[in-house]
Write a protein that holds these residues in place. Structure first.
Motif, mmCIF file in Angstrom:
data_model
loop_
_atom_site.group_PDB
_atom_site.id
_atom_site.type_symbol
_atom_site.label_atom_id
_atom_site.label_comp_id
_atom_site.label_asym_id
_atom_site.label_seq_id
_atom_site.Cartn_x
_atom_site.Cartn_y
_atom_site.Cartn_z
ATOM 1 N N ALA A 1 0.562 -0.844 -0.065
ATOM 2 C CA ALA A 1 -0.342 0.090 -0.026
ATOM 3 C C ALA A 1 0.512 1.223 -0.037
ATOM 4 N N SER A 2 2.032 1.023 0.538
ATOM 5 C CA SER A 2 3.116 2.993 0.349
ATOM 6 C C SER A 2 3.253 2.704 -0.588
ATOM 7 N N GLN A 3 4.264 1.635 -1.569
ATOM 8 C CA GLN A 3 4.022 2.060 -2.475
ATOM 9 C C GLN A 3 3.838 1.870 -3.913
ATOM 10 N N ILE A 4 1.967 2.097 -3.295
ATOM 11 C CA ILE A 4 0.883 2.577 -4.256
ATOM 12 C C ILE A 4 0.523 3.925 -3.970
ATOM 13 N N ILE A 5 0.921 4.346 -2.889
ATOM 14 C CA ILE A 5 0.541 5.844 -2.127
ATOM 15 C C ILE A 5 1.751 6.510 -2.952
ATOM 16 N N ILE A 6 2.648 5.828 -2.653
ATOM 17 C CA ILE A 6 4.106 7.016 -3.019
ATOM 18 C C ILE A 6 4.253 7.065 -5.209
ATOM 19 N N GLU A 7 3.397 5.314 -5.553
ATOM 20 C CA GLU A 7 3.417 5.993 -7.297
ATOM 21 C C GLU A 7 2.564 6.893 -7.485
ATOM 22 N N SER A 8 1.187 6.737 -6.561
ATOM 23 C CA SER A 8 0.072 7.792 -7.495
ATOM 24 C C SER A 8 -0.167 8.825 -6.696
ATOM 25 N N LYS A 9 0.737 9.418 -5.782
ATOM 26 C CA LYS A 9 0.812 10.425 -5.244
ATOM 27 C C LYS A 9 -0.300 10.982 -4.380
ATOM 28 N N ALA A 10 -0.220 9.931 -4.170
ATOM 29 C CA ALA A 10 -2.013 9.884 -2.966
ATOM 30 C C ALA A 10 -2.022 10.939 -2.115
ATOM 31 N N CYS B 1 -3.161 13.329 1.210
ATOM 32 C CA CYS B 1 -2.722 12.986 2.347
ATOM 33 C C CYS B 1 -4.182 13.069 2.682
ATOM 34 N N ASN B 2 -5.239 13.652 1.983
ATOM 35 C CA ASN B 2 -7.047 12.945 3.350
ATOM 36 C C ASN B 2 -7.080 12.037 1.869
ATOM 37 N N SER B 3 -6.060 11.153 1.260
ATOM 38 C CA SER B 3 -6.892 10.094 0.661
ATOM 39 C C SER B 3 -7.117 8.846 1.754
ATOM 40 N N SER B 4 -8.234 8.086 1.969
ATOM 41 C CA SER B 4 -8.380 6.852 2.627
ATOM 42 C C SER B 4 -7.425 5.720 2.729
ATOM 43 N N LEU B 5 -6.729 5.516 1.544
ATOM 44 C CA LEU B 5 -5.593 4.408 1.770
ATOM 45 C C LEU B 5 -4.294 5.705 1.956
ATOM 46 N N VAL B 6 -4.181 6.871 2.268
ATOM 47 C CA VAL B 6 -2.663 7.064 3.116
ATOM 48 C C VAL B 6 -3.730 7.035 4.619
ATOM 49 N N ALA C 1 5.069 8.156 6.146
ATOM 50 C CA ALA C 1 4.824 10.303 5.786
ATOM 51 C C ALA C 1 5.147 10.837 4.722
ATOM 52 N N LEU C 2 6.831 10.745 5.608
ATOM 53 C CA LEU C 2 7.310 11.549 4.480
ATOM 54 C C LEU C 2 7.633 11.552 3.145
ATOM 55 N N ASN C 3 6.846 10.386 2.630
ATOM 56 C CA ASN C 3 6.789 10.359 0.850
ATOM 57 C C ASN C 3 5.120 10.325 0.535
ATOM 58 N N VAL C 4 4.818 11.427 1.393
ATOM 59 C CA VAL C 4 3.010 11.629 1.854
ATOM 60 C C VAL C 4 2.901 12.913 1.677
ATOM 61 N N ASN D 1 5.277 13.924 -1.657
ATOM 62 C CA ASN D 1 3.970 14.839 -3.082
ATOM 63 C C ASN D 1 3.161 15.871 -2.288
ATOM 64 N N ASN D 2 2.268 15.699 -1.381
ATOM 65 C CA ASN D 2 1.007 16.668 -1.303
ATOM 66 C C ASN D 2 1.574 16.969 0.100
ATOM 67 N N PRO D 3 1.999 18.421 0.138
ATOM 68 C CA PRO D 3 2.552 18.713 1.423
ATOM 69 C C PRO D 3 0.748 19.097 2.496
ATOM 70 N N CYS D 4 0.770 18.959 3.987
ATOM 71 C CA CYS D 4 -0.387 19.522 4.145
ATOM 72 C C CYS D 4 0.561 19.580 5.386
ATOM 73 N N ARG D 5 -0.325 19.972 6.697
ATOM 74 C CA ARG D 5 0.092 20.362 7.856
ATOM 75 C C ARG D 5 0.144 19.283 9.092
ATOM 76 N N GLU D 6 -1.118 18.643 8.752
ATOM 77 C CA GLU D 6 -1.038 17.745 9.837
ATOM 78 C C GLU D 6 -0.303 16.473 9.287
#
Length: 124
Positions: free
Chosen positions: A22-31, A33-38, A58-61, A64-69
């Motif tokens: 799942a982590s690899q999919i998150i990285i590749e898809s650039k999901a 931070c509010n994605s349910s998979l993330v 978390a660092l990869n997320v 790809n998509n910086p967010c405060r949380e």
């Protein structure tokens, strides 16, 4: 990729193997931070107390998509982790953040020491 993501959203992430996938999919898809998979992947890493994979995901997320949380979570990990590699990756990738240091506690300590020592006595 969308098909994999939708399948993973329905799959229970119960094993380290499925979490890593799942982590690899998150990285590749650039999901985002509010994605349910993330959210589910990070929650499960936290549940099994896998600080290293949690931090790297978390660092990869965040990259790809910086967010405060996620930023706050990464900073918490940076402060407490003993994983040298994780700490180094965070410090290299969060240069714009310039890892925040809590200087307010230094001021409090300085004020207390000044009250105890009373520097005015030494200056005369």
């Amino acid at each position: 990729m969308n098909h994999l993501i939708s399948c993973l959203k329905k799959t229970k992430l119960e094993s380290l193997l499925s979490l890593n996938f799942a982590s690899q999919i998150i990285i590749e898809s650039k999901a985002p931070c509010n994605s349910s998979l993330v959210i589910n992947t990070l929650r499960e890493y936290k549940k099994i107390d896998d600080e290293f994979n949690y931090g790297m995901t978390a660092l990869n997320v965040y990259r790809n998509n910086p967010c405060r949380e996620i930023e706050n979570e990464i900073l918490k990990i940076y402060e407490k982790t003993e994983y040298f590699i994780l700490k180094e990756k965070i410090s290299k990738n969060l240069k714009p953040l310039e890892i925040k240091k809590d200087r307010s506690s230094n001021k409090k300590i300085e004020e207390r020491l000044n009250k105890i020592i009373k520097p005015s006595k030494f200056n005369s």
